[in-house]
Enzyme design. Structure first.
Site, mmCIF file in Angstrom:
data_model
loop_
_atom_site.group_PDB
_atom_site.id
_atom_site.type_symbol
_atom_site.label_atom_id
_atom_site.label_comp_id
_atom_site.label_asym_id
_atom_site.label_seq_id
_atom_site.Cartn_x
_atom_site.Cartn_y
_atom_site.Cartn_z
ATOM 1 C CG ASP A 252 3.049 6.205 14.198
ATOM 2 O OD1 ASP A 252 4.043 6.822 13.792
ATOM 3 O OD2 ASP A 252 2.283 5.573 13.449
ATOM 4 C CD1 TRP B 155 -3.540 5.963 0.738
ATOM 5 C CD2 TRP B 155 -2.283 4.564 -0.481
ATOM 6 N NE1 TRP B 155 -4.353 5.414 -0.205
ATOM 7 C CE2 TRP B 155 -3.612 4.558 -0.978
ATOM 8 C CE3 TRP B 155 -1.328 3.781 -1.104
ATOM 9 C CZ2 TRP B 155 -3.999 3.769 -2.063
ATOM 10 C CZ3 TRP B 155 -1.717 3.008 -2.178
ATOM 11 C CH2 TRP B 155 -3.027 2.997 -2.650
ATOM 12 C CB ILE C 41 7.717 2.351 3.191
ATOM 13 C CG1 ILE C 41 8.750 1.662 2.284
ATOM 14 C CG2 ILE C 41 7.563 1.563 4.495
ATOM 15 C CD1 ILE C 41 10.138 1.579 2.850
#
Length: 488
Positions: free
Chosen positions: A287, A190, A175
């Site tokens: 984040d 990623w 994910i």
């Protein structure tokens, strides 16, 4: 309870009063984040926004907003049952040789069950009921959230990314957040150590210059979603593990444009390729740290095809300063980690990732101490044993008389059992989450271990303090007369 797909999970949650349908028009830009954040902090239900402003596809949010719903998604009735899942994973990670014929026969059903849960490939699937290709592809059809005021663009957050390395037999599920930068372009964020990035790197070495196929499944069944964020042994595929959780084989279907296999029941699937060398700046985004991350460059996925179910559901979330969904997932998965760590280090009594530590940046470990220096061995083991803890910056080790989940206990141990110089371990130049802007170099920083255990001979030359313990007889006596005193 087992769930065949996301819709089944939604239906069961609604029957339990664990899901609320929102019919009022709500914007995916900021408004959904505000509503989901308030709901999560109140330990409220999952939310299905049926009329997102400007879109025809409903948005499912706060799905895993409580540890109990995470446990439900993994097929457990209570969070405490997740320890049993951890024990199974610990066994599969490092099976013990049988102690005899009887022991071997007793373990055989476990391996039979794992083998029986190999995924099943089907020819037709709900996720391909509608197929959109070529110039008709437009990611603007999806109600992708813009979560925070400073976010640069809409962000896909719950995409289950499917990749396969050229040297591997099985696929990888991960994910990774994905920034939408055009009608058919998303940035694949990623990190270099993650499975998808490693698969892509190997592809570029073996097939230089050739496009790399990738698929992103949105709205898979809960067992498959949670299987992708669980420390599954390398010998077990995430799809097989999801089958174990669900109690039935995971059904997969081959993508229309590649040999990748995606969950047949997924709500939406994005198929595409990454052209080696095509990169774009990603971010900034708010984040899980509670801050906006710095801009960095990542590969771009060109979406060649969108397939979806009839009347699909878009599954989404937000990340921010804890508590958020990743922090709640961390609380639940904490119970899975404990047996895995205990299998490697039997002296560990408890292991806790405080959610306010951004899910994984701090760990508290309680042990049955057996020799001088024992705490240091354990902290080094935590950093090295599971990939999930390679970014853990602080490891606190205490004796088993301390409750790892009670800061009052932990702080007392730190302040009374530690000498800052003697009992602090510092390690330089270790892997650090690139989102950690406090590190001196992106992706590289230090770690600190705190030995808050009672010190043994060899660790100190001083007479060590004895903890005060109440007299049991006096305690019982006061218990008996307490109501007569009229203090309460």
């Amino acid at each position: 309870m087992k769930f065949k797909d996301l819709r089944d999970f939604v239906q069961q949650l609604e029957q339990r009063g664990e899901l609320k349908r929102i019919q009022m028009p709500i914007s995916p830009v900021l408004e959904m984040t505000e509503i989901c954040d308030r709901t999560l902090r109140a330990k409220g239900p999952a939310l299905l926004f049926e009329n997102p402003v400007g879109f025809d596809i409903p948005v499912l949010g706060n799905l895993f907003g409580t540890p109990e719903r995470v446990a439900m998604g993994m097929g457990a009735e209570a969070v405490t049952e997740l320890r049993e899942i951890g024990k199974l994973l610990a066994f599969l990670k490092e099976p013990e040789p049988p102690k005899g014929l009887k022991d071997a026969w007793s373990k055989l059903p476990i391996f039979r069950k794992v083998i029986a849960m190999a995924p099943k490939v089907v020819k037709d699937a709900p996720c391909q009921e509608i197929v959109i290709e070529g110039d008709d592809v437009d990611l603007g059809m999806l109600p992708v959230q813009t979560c925070w005021p400073g976010d640069v663009a809409p962000l896909i957050t719950w995409g289950l990314t499917v990749t396969k390395g050229p040297n591997k037999e099985r696929q990888n599920l991960g994910i990774y957040r994905q920034q939408v930068i055009g009608r058919n372009k998303i940035i694949m964020r990623w990190l270099s150590h993650r499975g998808g990035a490693l698969d892509f790197r190997d592809w570029c070495v073996k097939h230089p210059g050739e496009p790399y196929p990738v698929a992103v499944a949105l709205g898979a069944d809960p067992a498959t979603i949670l299987g992708a964020v669980t420390p599954v042994p390398d010998s077990l595929s995430e799809y097989a593990f999801a089958g174990l959780l669900r109690g039935s084989r995971t059904e997969l279907i081959k993508c229309r444009g590649s040999n990748l296999q995606v969950p047949a029941s997924a709500e939406i699937v994005l198929e595409g390729v990454i052209h080696p060398g095509e990169m774009a700046n990603e971010g900034p985004y708010g984040d899980h740290t509670g801050y906006y991350n710095e801009v960095d460059s990542f590969p771009v996925l060109t979406v060649e095809r969108i397939t979806h179910r009839i009347k699909p559901i878009y599954h989404s979330t937000y990340t921010g300063r804890p508590p958020d969904e990743p922090a709640i997932l961390g609380v639940a998965l904490n119970e899975v980690f404990v047996p895995i760590l205990q299998k490697q280090f039997p002296e560990i009594v408890d292991f806790y990732l405080p959610p306010e530590g951004c899910s994984y940046r701090m760990a508290v470990v309680t042990i049955k101490k057996q020799y001088p220096g024992h705490a240091k061995r354990v902290m080094l083991g935590v950093w090295s044993f599971l990939r999930q803890f390679m970014y853990t910056k602080f490891v606190i080790v205490t004796d088993d008389d301390i409750n790892a989940r009670d800061w009052n206990d932990v702080i007392w141990a730190i302040t009374t059992r530690m000498d800052p110089k003697r009992d602090t371990v510092m390690i330089d130049n270790t892997p650090i989450d690139y989102l950690d802007f406090a590190s001196p170099v992106s992706g590289l920083g230090s770690k600190m271990g705190l030995d808050a255990t009672n010190k043994w001979p060899g660790e100190t030359t001083r007479e060590w303090g004895r903890a005060i313990v109440k007299d049991e007889a006096t305690t019982r006596r006061v218990d008996e007369i307490w109501t007569q005193l009229g203090i309460d």
